[in-house]
Motif scaffolding. Structure first.
Motif, mmCIF file in Angstrom:
data_model
loop_
_atom_site.group_PDB
_atom_site.id
_atom_site.type_symbol
_atom_site.label_atom_id
_atom_site.label_comp_id
_atom_site.label_asym_id
_atom_site.label_seq_id
_atom_site.Cartn_x
_atom_site.Cartn_y
_atom_site.Cartn_z
ATOM 1 N N SER A 143 0.858 -1.112 0.108
ATOM 2 C CA SER A 143 -0.041 -0.102 -0.119
ATOM 3 C C SER A 143 0.715 1.290 -0.158
ATOM 4 O O SER A 143 0.717 2.107 -0.696
ATOM 5 N N LEU A 144 2.040 1.383 0.775
ATOM 6 C CA LEU A 144 2.836 2.349 0.943
ATOM 7 C C LEU A 144 3.411 2.539 -0.325
ATOM 8 O O LEU A 144 3.920 3.535 -1.067
ATOM 9 N N GLY A 145 4.133 1.262 -1.215
ATOM 10 C CA GLY A 145 4.515 1.546 -2.410
ATOM 11 C C GLY A 145 3.812 1.980 -3.525
ATOM 12 O O GLY A 145 4.161 2.834 -4.117
ATOM 13 N N ALA A 146 2.706 1.850 -3.715
ATOM 14 C CA ALA A 146 1.602 2.120 -4.424
ATOM 15 C C ALA A 146 1.221 3.522 -4.194
ATOM 16 O O ALA A 146 1.302 4.444 -5.227
ATOM 17 N N GLY A 147 1.161 4.105 -3.143
ATOM 18 C CA GLY A 147 1.129 5.449 -2.812
ATOM 19 C C GLY A 147 2.208 6.456 -3.241
ATOM 20 O O GLY A 147 2.041 7.234 -3.820
ATOM 21 N N LEU A 148 3.470 5.665 -3.156
ATOM 22 C CA LEU A 148 4.543 6.343 -3.445
ATOM 23 C C LEU A 148 4.751 6.678 -4.865
ATOM 24 O O LEU A 148 5.097 7.501 -5.441
ATOM 25 N N LEU A 149 4.467 5.533 -5.570
ATOM 26 C CA LEU A 149 4.364 5.611 -7.175
ATOM 27 C C LEU A 149 3.280 6.542 -7.659
ATOM 28 O O LEU A 149 3.598 7.089 -8.586
ATOM 29 N N ALA A 150 2.147 6.687 -6.745
ATOM 30 C CA ALA A 150 1.231 7.491 -7.480
ATOM 31 C C ALA A 150 1.799 8.865 -7.207
ATOM 32 O O ALA A 150 1.536 9.673 -8.187
ATOM 33 N N VAL A 151 2.434 9.332 -6.021
ATOM 34 C CA VAL A 151 2.900 10.516 -5.820
ATOM 35 C C VAL A 151 3.998 10.932 -6.923
ATOM 36 O O VAL A 151 4.010 12.176 -7.616
ATOM 37 N N VAL A 152 5.198 10.106 -7.221
ATOM 38 C CA VAL A 152 5.996 10.111 -8.093
ATOM 39 C C VAL A 152 5.273 10.394 -9.351
ATOM 40 O O VAL A 152 5.833 11.350 -10.335
ATOM 41 N N ALA A 153 4.410 9.656 -9.962
ATOM 42 C CA ALA A 153 3.630 9.985 -11.288
ATOM 43 C C ALA A 153 2.869 11.183 -11.429
ATOM 44 O O ALA A 153 3.007 11.809 -12.430
ATOM 45 N N ILE A 154 2.503 11.633 -10.276
ATOM 46 C CA ILE A 154 1.960 13.138 -10.046
ATOM 47 C C ILE A 154 3.030 13.977 -10.252
ATOM 48 O O ILE A 154 2.673 14.991 -11.127
ATOM 49 N N ILE A 155 3.961 14.008 -9.880
ATOM 50 C CA ILE A 155 5.101 14.904 -9.967
ATOM 51 C C ILE A 155 5.640 14.952 -11.284
ATOM 52 O O ILE A 155 5.727 16.060 -12.152
ATOM 53 N N TYR A 156 5.947 13.752 -11.932
ATOM 54 C CA TYR A 156 6.375 13.916 -13.394
ATOM 55 C C TYR A 156 5.360 14.219 -14.352
ATOM 56 O O TYR A 156 5.685 15.096 -15.167
#
Length: 149
Positions: free
Chosen positions: A43-56
């Motif tokens: 769950s934490l990894g998916a949230g981190l990937l979502a935040v990085v995708a939003i930044i990019y």
């Protein structure tokens, strides 16, 4: 009075802490499962990937939109730029009806000459036309001297 208020603020959370400890003890004794570590990490990894995708995505959008300057870029026009060295340039910039010749280095930008009347038409500035007019204004030859062998 201030000491009494400080002691009350310090002791106020103790009943809540005791209640949480009691609930944790009940879960452990009643056979309740502890939270799954793998699910929490996923769950934490998916949230981190979502935040990085939003930044990019935001960075890509800002590049596509030209930085979203919101300013009028018609006031200043770069008519022509000529590289003098590896990191030095001469630029002809038009501000209003005036053209300014700038010397640009990594540490400074200096005004070399301010032209009273436009030297080059900003709409159709050709590099050879600019070089020829600049050569006539400065009085230097930009071509390499001929060798006499």
């Amino acid at each position: 009075m201030a000491r009494l208020t400080g002691w009350l603020l310090l002791w106020a959370p103790l009943p809540l802490l005791a209640e949480e400890t009691a609930k944790a003890g009940e879960i452990a004794t009643s056979g309740g499962r502890a939270p799954d570590t793998v699910a929490t990490i996923l769950s934490l990894g998916a949230g981190l990937l979502a935040v990085v995708a939003i930044i990019y995505g935001c960075a890509w959008l800002i590049r596509r939109m030209g930085g979203m300057t919101g300013m009028n870029n018609n006031a200043i026009k770069v008519v022509s730029v000529l590289a003098i060295g590896a990191r030095e340039r001469i630029a002809l910039v038009e501000v209003g009806q005036q053209q300014i010749l700038l010397g640009i280095t990594p540490s400074t930008i200096r005004t070399l000459h301010v032209f009273d009347e436009p030297v080059v038409d900003a709409g159709n500035a050709g590099s050879s036309d600019f070089a020829r007019k600049l050569q006539s204004m400065i009085g230097k030859s930009w071509s390499a001297p001929e060798r006499k062998d």
